[in-house]
Enzyme design. Sequence first.
Site, PDB file in Angstrom:
ATOM      1  N   TYR A 158     122.161  30.724  57.856  1.00  0.00           N
ATOM      2  CA  TYR A 158     120.955  29.961  57.558  1.00  0.00           C
ATOM      3  C   TYR A 158     121.103  28.576  58.169  1.00  0.00           C
ATOM      4  O   TYR A 158     122.133  27.919  57.995  1.00  0.00           O
ATOM      5  CB  TYR A 158     120.767  29.845  56.041  1.00  0.00           C
ATOM      6  CG  TYR A 158     119.563  29.041  55.625  1.00  0.00           C
ATOM      7  CD1 TYR A 158     118.268  29.487  55.894  1.00  0.00           C
ATOM      8  CD2 TYR A 158     119.710  27.831  54.944  1.00  0.00           C
ATOM      9  CE1 TYR A 158     117.161  28.749  55.496  1.00  0.00           C
ATOM     10  CE2 TYR A 158     118.602  27.089  54.542  1.00  0.00           C
ATOM     11  CZ  TYR A 158     117.334  27.560  54.817  1.00  0.00           C
ATOM     12  OH  TYR A 158     116.236  26.831  54.421  1.00  0.00           O
ATOM     13  N   ASP A 253     127.004  24.285  63.047  1.00  0.00           N
ATOM     14  CA  ASP A 253     126.218  23.784  61.909  1.00  0.00           C
ATOM     15  C   ASP A 253     127.162  23.567  60.727  1.00  0.00           C
ATOM     16  O   ASP A 253     127.619  24.514  60.097  1.00  0.00           O
ATOM     17  CB  ASP A 253     125.112  24.797  61.576  1.00  0.00           C
ATOM     18  CG  ASP A 253     124.230  24.331  60.422  1.00  0.00           C
ATOM     19  OD1 ASP A 253     124.528  23.284  59.814  1.00  0.00           O
ATOM     20  OD2 ASP A 253     123.233  25.028  60.133  1.00  0.00           O
ATOM     21  N   LYS A 285     123.782  17.589  53.449  1.00  0.00           N
ATOM     22  CA  LYS A 285     124.370  17.771  52.119  1.00  0.00           C
ATOM     23  C   LYS A 285     125.352  16.647  51.724  1.00  0.00           C
ATOM     24  O   LYS A 285     124.903  15.588  51.336  1.00  0.00           O
ATOM     25  CB  LYS A 285     124.963  19.177  52.006  1.00  0.00           C
ATOM     26  CG  LYS A 285     123.842  20.237  52.150  1.00  0.00           C
ATOM     27  CD  LYS A 285     124.191  21.635  51.728  1.00  0.00           C
ATOM     28  CE  LYS A 285     122.952  22.512  51.634  1.00  0.00           C
ATOM     29  NZ  LYS A 285     122.688  23.377  52.768  1.00  0.00           N
TER      30      LYS A 285
HETATM   31  C1  LIG Z   1     121.472  23.686  53.605  1.00  0.00           C
HETATM   32  C2  LIG Z   1     121.667  24.075  55.012  1.00  0.00           C
HETATM   33  C3  LIG Z   1     120.743  23.739  56.025  1.00  0.00           C
HETATM   34  C4  LIG Z   1     119.416  23.114  55.723  1.00  0.00           C
HETATM   35  O1  LIG Z   1     119.519  21.857  55.139  1.00  0.00           O
HETATM   36  P1  LIG Z   1     118.256  21.259  54.333  1.00  0.00           P
HETATM   37  O2  LIG Z   1     118.690  19.883  54.010  1.00  0.00           O
HETATM   38  O3  LIG Z   1     118.077  22.157  53.144  1.00  0.00           O
HETATM   39  O4  LIG Z   1     117.098  21.318  55.255  1.00  0.00           O
HETATM   40  C5  LIG Z   1     121.075  24.013  57.336  1.00  0.00           C
HETATM   41  N1  LIG Z   1     122.234  24.616  57.657  1.00  0.00           N
HETATM   42  C6  LIG Z   1     123.132  24.972  56.714  1.00  0.00           C
HETATM   43  C7  LIG Z   1     124.419  25.606  57.127  1.00  0.00           C
HETATM   44  C8  LIG Z   1     122.879  24.738  55.361  1.00  0.00           C
HETATM   45  O5  LIG Z   1     123.764  25.128  54.444  1.00  0.00           O
END
Ligand SMILES: *Cc1c(COP(=O)(O)O)cnc(C)c1O
Length: 456
Positions: A158, A253, A285
Amino acid sequence: MMGCMSTPDSSPDTQPVAASAALMERALAVTPGGVNSPVRAFRAVGGTPRFIASAAGPWLRDVDGNRYVDLVGSWGPMILGHTHPDVLAAVQGAAAHGFSFGTPSANEVALAEEIVARVEPVEQVRLVSSGTEATMSAVRLARGFTGRSAVVKFAGCYHGHVDALLAHAGSGIATFGLPDSAGVPASAAAETIVLPYNDVEALEAAFAEHGERIACLITEASPGNMGVVPPAPGFTDALRRVTREHGALLISDEVMTGFRCSASGWYGLEGPYEGGAPDLFTFGKVMGGGFPAAAFGGRADILAHLAPLGPVYQAGTLSGNPVATAAGLATLRGCTPEVYERLERTARTIADAASAALTEHDVPHTVQWAGSMFSIFFQPGPPKPVRDYDDAREQDLPAFAAFFHAMLAAGVHLPPSAFESWFVSAAHDEEAIEAVLAALPGAARAASDSRARMTR
Ligand SMILES: *Cc1c(COP(=O)(O)O)cnc(C)c1O
């Protein structure tokens, strides 16, 4: 965010939830599904989502007065625990000087310096407000830099709700993505190639066929959004080698793993890589400390293609917000080596006890790790490693739901989905850990009873 189960006929709520239920009813009238992010609706586990009124350290208190040990941590950011005094002071101090200027300000420089100092291959960053924005912008930059349009991603990874990245598609073979969400035009997903995770053969085949059209491969540094599924030894190296051979960029990511798995994220655990570092990274995060701050960054020669220096446009009214960056900076500075040691110790204690309780009650399961991130896969048959999304989907979801609700009833708030990491914080003290350990045997029994019901 995945795996939907219908709500059970009888309510699984055993605590007073009248105030949460009343708020949910109001919310349902004015907000689709009553929530502002789907997983919060408890659709995968049933029952009433708890509306949280306040949080301190490892504890959440809901509007009915129930108290829970928090193992969600706002899905990762609350690494130091809730309302940490240093972060609170930083936020209050920053807010007293103004909320947003729309001009450059000092905190954003300091936060960028902190990130660049921690993650060796990251020479520059651009700050944004969410992980979604970070990955969206990184992909645009990769396309602008390479002049190519195709993007490779892995099923089960994701990257936020970016149109082109909302494709999971099938498994086994390289398929051009079909959108996973209504409202994503086929054209937006048509440039997305979705591959099974941890499969070097599929990777090589896709690049052999489409290599000269591929702008970038984006991967979770260590996937945590299908449950914790770390890269097999050598897999990240293969990503680096194959992308380089075909002139594509590698985007790591680290929105979830960044500054959580170690002081420099997953890269700090697995890197440096023999074949070289990823070209671009995304963060979010933890780096926002609970506020909207995220970033993408990497090689300076690539970042130079961004406006105002280069032709790739990217901007944000609230990017580098002074309050959010103050929270992020205070959080990162609080993440000392002792904090990471403590997170791992706490996570081990909880995971070992959970595994022992499940074993005691004959509930097949597998625990997987990335630093202090872990998840427990509730498996229908004999336990086996989870290497990709197909493996992750082979879960006993009713057993997880029964386990989840027994934990909640005993005062422990787990992620309300079987496809998530559990998150501990440095504030999880003996009292909080004891409360989790006390809840586990009953929850394991509930999972076991659910399995017995299913086979009856
Ligand atoms: C949470 C997450 C996102 C998206 O971040 P948001 O702040 O919710 O838009 C993208 N990549 C990874 C790996 C994530 O865990």
